[in-house]
Design a protein around this motif. Structure first.
Motif, PDB file in Angstrom:
ATOM      1  N   LEU A   1       0.829  -1.201   0.000  1.00 30.35           N
ATOM      2  CA  LEU A   1       0.000   0.000   0.000  1.00 30.35           C
ATOM      3  C   LEU A   1       0.867   1.255   0.000  1.00 30.35           C
ATOM      4  O   LEU A   1       0.542   2.252  -0.657  1.00 30.35           O
ATOM      5  CB  LEU A   1      -0.925  -0.006   1.222  1.00 30.35           C
ATOM      6  CG  LEU A   1      -1.868  -1.209   1.371  1.00 30.35           C
ATOM      7  CD1 LEU A   1      -2.838  -0.972   2.515  1.00 30.35           C
ATOM      8  CD2 LEU A   1      -2.617  -1.500   0.081  1.00 30.35           C
ATOM      9  N   ASN A   2       1.965   1.226   0.735  1.00 29.54           N
ATOM     10  CA  ASN A   2       2.875   2.358   0.803  1.00 29.54           C
ATOM     11  C   ASN A   2       3.426   2.712  -0.579  1.00 29.54           C
ATOM     12  O   ASN A   2       3.374   3.865  -1.022  1.00 29.54           O
ATOM     13  CB  ASN A   2       4.015   2.034   1.775  1.00 29.54           C
ATOM     14  CG  ASN A   2       4.946   3.219   2.017  1.00 29.54           C
ATOM     15  OD1 ASN A   2       4.757   4.306   1.479  1.00 29.54           O
ATOM     16  ND2 ASN A   2       5.960   3.011   2.825  1.00 29.54           N
ATOM     17  N   THR A   3       3.936   1.711  -1.285  1.00 31.41           N
ATOM     18  CA  THR A   3       4.487   1.935  -2.629  1.00 31.41           C
ATOM     19  C   THR A   3       3.423   2.476  -3.577  1.00 31.41           C
ATOM     20  O   THR A   3       3.665   3.423  -4.340  1.00 31.41           O
ATOM     21  CB  THR A   3       5.068   0.632  -3.192  1.00 31.41           C
ATOM     22  OG1 THR A   3       6.140   0.194  -2.355  1.00 31.41           O
ATOM     23  CG2 THR A   3       5.589   0.825  -4.607  1.00 31.41           C
ATOM     24  N   CYS A   4       2.224   1.874  -3.539  1.00 26.32           N
ATOM     25  CA  CYS A   4       1.155   2.292  -4.446  1.00 26.32           C
ATOM     26  C   CYS A   4       0.763   3.745  -4.212  1.00 26.32           C
ATOM     27  O   CYS A   4       0.614   4.518  -5.172  1.00 26.32           O
ATOM     28  CB  CYS A   4      -0.063   1.389  -4.263  1.00 26.32           C
ATOM     29  SG  CYS A   4       0.169  -0.301  -4.860  1.00 26.32           S
ATOM     30  N   LEU A   5       0.605   4.143  -2.943  1.00 25.65           N
ATOM     31  CA  LEU A   5       0.169   5.521  -2.669  1.00 25.65           C
ATOM     32  C   LEU A   5       1.286   6.522  -2.924  1.00 25.65           C
ATOM     33  O   LEU A   5       1.018   7.671  -3.287  1.00 25.65           O
ATOM     34  CB  LEU A   5      -0.350   5.626  -1.248  1.00 25.65           C
ATOM     35  CG  LEU A   5      -1.874   5.508  -1.126  1.00 25.65           C
ATOM     36  CD1 LEU A   5      -2.563   6.687  -1.815  1.00 25.65           C
ATOM     37  CD2 LEU A   5      -2.396   4.199  -1.737  1.00 25.65           C
ATOM     38  N   THR A   6       2.540   6.114  -2.759  1.00 31.48           N
ATOM     39  CA  THR A   6       3.653   6.992  -3.139  1.00 31.48           C
ATOM     40  C   THR A   6       3.586   7.306  -4.619  1.00 31.48           C
ATOM     41  O   THR A   6       3.758   8.455  -5.047  1.00 31.48           O
ATOM     42  CB  THR A   6       5.003   6.330  -2.789  1.00 31.48           C
ATOM     43  OG1 THR A   6       5.089   6.146  -1.376  1.00 31.48           O
ATOM     44  CG2 THR A   6       6.169   7.193  -3.249  1.00 31.48           C
ATOM     45  N   GLU A   7       3.318   6.279  -5.424  1.00 30.52           N
ATOM     46  CA  GLU A   7       3.223   6.462  -6.879  1.00 30.52           C
ATOM     47  C   GLU A   7       1.995   7.290  -7.252  1.00 30.52           C
ATOM     48  O   GLU A   7       2.068   8.178  -8.109  1.00 30.52           O
ATOM     49  CB  GLU A   7       3.167   5.094  -7.566  1.00 30.52           C
ATOM     50  CG  GLU A   7       3.283   5.134  -9.071  1.00 30.52           C
ATOM     51  CD  GLU A   7       4.691   5.429  -9.563  1.00 30.52           C
ATOM     52  OE1 GLU A   7       4.841   5.763 -10.760  1.00 30.52           O
ATOM     53  OE2 GLU A   7       5.634   5.328  -8.760  1.00 30.52           O
ATOM     54  N   VAL A   8       0.857   7.010  -6.629  1.00 30.40           N
ATOM     55  CA  VAL A   8      -0.365   7.771  -6.909  1.00 30.40           C
ATOM     56  C   VAL A   8      -0.154   9.250  -6.608  1.00 30.40           C
ATOM     57  O   VAL A   8      -0.497  10.127  -7.406  1.00 30.40           O
ATOM     58  CB  VAL A   8      -1.553   7.213  -6.088  1.00 30.40           C
ATOM     59  CG1 VAL A   8      -2.734   8.182  -6.119  1.00 30.40           C
ATOM     60  CG2 VAL A   8      -1.985   5.859  -6.639  1.00 30.40           C
ATOM     61  N   SER A   9       0.428   9.552  -5.443  1.00 31.69           N
ATOM     62  CA  SER A   9       0.672  10.937  -5.054  1.00 31.69           C
ATOM     63  C   SER A   9       1.630  11.620  -6.030  1.00 31.69           C
ATOM     64  O   SER A   9       1.421  12.778  -6.422  1.00 31.69           O
ATOM     65  CB  SER A   9       1.242  10.987  -3.627  1.00 31.69           C
ATOM     66  OG  SER A   9       1.471  12.312  -3.218  1.00 31.69           O
ATOM     67  N   SER A  10       2.668  10.903  -6.447  1.00 26.87           N
ATOM     68  CA  SER A  10       3.639  11.457  -7.386  1.00 26.87           C
ATOM     69  C   SER A  10       2.990  11.790  -8.726  1.00 26.87           C
ATOM     70  O   SER A  10       3.223  12.858  -9.305  1.00 26.87           O
ATOM     71  CB  SER A  10       4.788  10.469  -7.589  1.00 26.87           C
ATOM     72  OG  SER A  10       5.675  10.908  -8.588  1.00 26.87           O
TER      73      SER A  10
ATOM     74  N   LEU B   1      -2.439  10.585   2.808  1.00 26.02           N
ATOM     75  CA  LEU B   1      -2.567   9.134   2.927  1.00 26.02           C
ATOM     76  C   LEU B   1      -1.219   8.464   2.687  1.00 26.02           C
ATOM     77  O   LEU B   1      -0.851   7.502   3.391  1.00 26.02           O
ATOM     78  CB  LEU B   1      -3.607   8.627   1.925  1.00 26.02           C
ATOM     79  CG  LEU B   1      -3.950   7.135   1.965  1.00 26.02           C
ATOM     80  CD1 LEU B   1      -4.328   6.693   3.365  1.00 26.02           C
ATOM     81  CD2 LEU B   1      -5.078   6.831   0.980  1.00 26.02           C
ATOM     82  N   SER B   2      -0.460   8.960   1.716  1.00 26.34           N
ATOM     83  CA  SER B   2       0.867   8.417   1.448  1.00 26.34           C
ATOM     84  C   SER B   2       1.787   8.603   2.652  1.00 26.34           C
ATOM     85  O   SER B   2       2.527   7.684   3.039  1.00 26.34           O
ATOM     86  CB  SER B   2       1.459   9.094   0.212  1.00 26.34           C
ATOM     87  OG  SER B   2       2.780   8.647  -0.033  1.00 26.34           O
ATOM     88  N   SER B   3       1.738   9.774   3.269  1.00 29.79           N
ATOM     89  CA  SER B   3       2.582  10.048   4.445  1.00 29.79           C
ATOM     90  C   SER B   3       2.202   9.167   5.626  1.00 29.79           C
ATOM     91  O   SER B   3       3.061   8.669   6.360  1.00 29.79           O
ATOM     92  CB  SER B   3       2.464  11.521   4.846  1.00 29.79           C
ATOM     93  OG  SER B   3       2.982  12.351   3.826  1.00 29.79           O
ATOM     94  N   GLN B   4       0.904   8.932   5.810  1.00 33.97           N
ATOM     95  CA  GLN B   4       0.455   8.067   6.898  1.00 33.97           C
ATOM     96  C   GLN B   4       1.016   6.657   6.743  1.00 33.97           C
ATOM     97  O   GLN B   4       1.472   6.045   7.706  1.00 33.97           O
ATOM     98  CB  GLN B   4      -1.074   8.033   6.934  1.00 33.97           C
ATOM     99  CG  GLN B   4      -1.712   9.321   7.414  1.00 33.97           C
ATOM    100  CD  GLN B   4      -3.220   9.332   7.237  1.00 33.97           C
ATOM    101  OE1 GLN B   4      -3.794   8.455   6.582  1.00 33.97           O
ATOM    102  NE2 GLN B   4      -3.874  10.332   7.806  1.00 33.97           N
ATOM    103  N   LEU B   5       0.983   6.152   5.515  1.00 33.66           N
ATOM    104  CA  LEU B   5       1.503   4.810   5.265  1.00 33.66           C
ATOM    105  C   LEU B   5       3.018   4.759   5.403  1.00 33.66           C
ATOM    106  O   LEU B   5       3.580   3.729   5.779  1.00 33.66           O
ATOM    107  CB  LEU B   5       1.092   4.352   3.865  1.00 33.66           C
ATOM    108  CG  LEU B   5      -0.392   4.062   3.679  1.00 33.66           C
ATOM    109  CD1 LEU B   5      -0.728   3.909   2.203  1.00 33.66           C
ATOM    110  CD2 LEU B   5      -0.798   2.806   4.438  1.00 33.66           C
TER     111      LEU B   5
END
Length: 319
Positions: free
Chosen positions: A244-253, A273-277
């Motif tokens: 989930l962390n990797t996915c949201l980092t990419e989504v945010s980017s 959400l990315s920072s929370q993960l």
């Protein structure tokens, strides 16, 4: 008109990527459920495993309208080849191809040929009944074609807005799937065999294999497969492609690269959400409760998808 045309193109690219990713995720889930069903177990346990495969995709209510009982044969027919099920592998690849055709001029010739040939091969598969021993090779074919599509996209497209919408769709879909899979399977395994039994180890190993993370787990933790460490790997680990962390980092980017005058709030929510993960610990997640944590995450992902549609795409279609 120009803005609407841009939104329509972005919409097709975004959903093209989501449906290719969804087809792969369904293949992964069904493959591991199929392999698990071959192990000695009670009829009740086998039924629960196939119900879990339906629950992971919110398909159980629709399935029960078409079939009176949950069995391997029926679930595979419904989730693989049923053209009336919008989340079957058949329907996902068909919809992906339709989206690709709509924006054929935006794709490279290699991308179009890959997606189109995948669909044509899928049609050929659907015209005959797969034998039991053929299912695993079929699921591997789906995963391979999805990987090929991603590779061709990365290797041949300009890394411009079109590329970003494809990446955005891929990782948003992947985040949702990983959360659903972990939520349903974690509960199912916890309700099944006692921790530490051979069956328990096999189930956790199967869950890791369904996201291509079994070998990674052994390299990271170097010990037996433990539930809290499985959750930590699939939620927090920043180096696992499906966490989930990797996915949201990419989504945010991707959202930051695509930013427009309407998207600040969407970028802010994705970044938060990315920072929370990135900074949460597995102890904090387990203290809150894994199911409540994942349930909240799925609501946040749905909300994020709605906001992305509002800010960049056409009105939200049925997913």
């Amino acid at each position: 008109m120009e803005k609407n045309m841009l939104s329509r193109t972005a919409d097709h690219l975004f959903w093209l990527a989501r449906y290719i990713e969804r087809a792969e995720n369904i293949a992964r889930l069904l493959d591991i459920t199929w392999q698990t069903s071959l192990a000695p177990q009670s009829a009740e346990s086998a039924s629960r495993n196939w119900q879990a495969a339906l629950l992971c995709n919110d398909q159980l209510p629709a399935y029960l309208k078409a079939y009176s009982e949950v069995s391997a044969e029926n679930v595979l027919a419904y989730m693989v080849f049923d053209p009336h099920n919008p989340s079957s592998i058949y329907s996902c690849l068909k919809t992906a191809r339709e989206n690709a055709h709509a924006v054929r001029g935006t794709l490279t010739s290699e991308m179009w040929e890959t997606i189109n040939s995948t669909w044509l091969e899928m049609v050929a598969h659907s015209k005959r009944k797969l034998q039991d021993e053929e299912f695993s090779s079929f699921f591997e074919w789906v995963k391979t074609r999805s990987s090929l599509s991603r590779g061709v996209t990365f290797g041949t497209m300009l890394h411009d807005d079109a590329f970003c919408f494809i990446r955005l769709g891929t990782y948003l879909e992947r985040a949702d799937n990983t959360a659903r899979l972990l939520d349903v399977k974690y509960y199912l395994i916890a309700e099944g065999e006692p921790v530490g039994t051979a069956a328990d180890y096999y189930q956790w190993g199967a869950l890791l294999r369904s996201v291509s993370a079994f070998e990674v787990y052994r390299r990271v933790y170097r010990d037996s497969v433990l539930p809290n460490k499985v959750a930590e790997l699939l939620i927090i680990n920043s180096e696992l492609p499906r966490s989930l962390n990797t996915c949201l980092t990419e989504v945010s980017s991707m959202l930051n690269k695509l930013a427009n005058q309407n998207s600040f709030e969407t970028q802010r929510l994705a970044g938060r959400l990315s920072s929370q993960l990135r900074y949460v610990t597995i102890e904090e997640i387990l203290e809150e409760g894994l199911h409540p944590f994942l349930e909240k995450f799925q609501r946040q992902i749905y909300d994020l998808g709605m906001r992305i549609s509002h800010d960049f795409l056409m009105p939200m279609r049925a997913a």
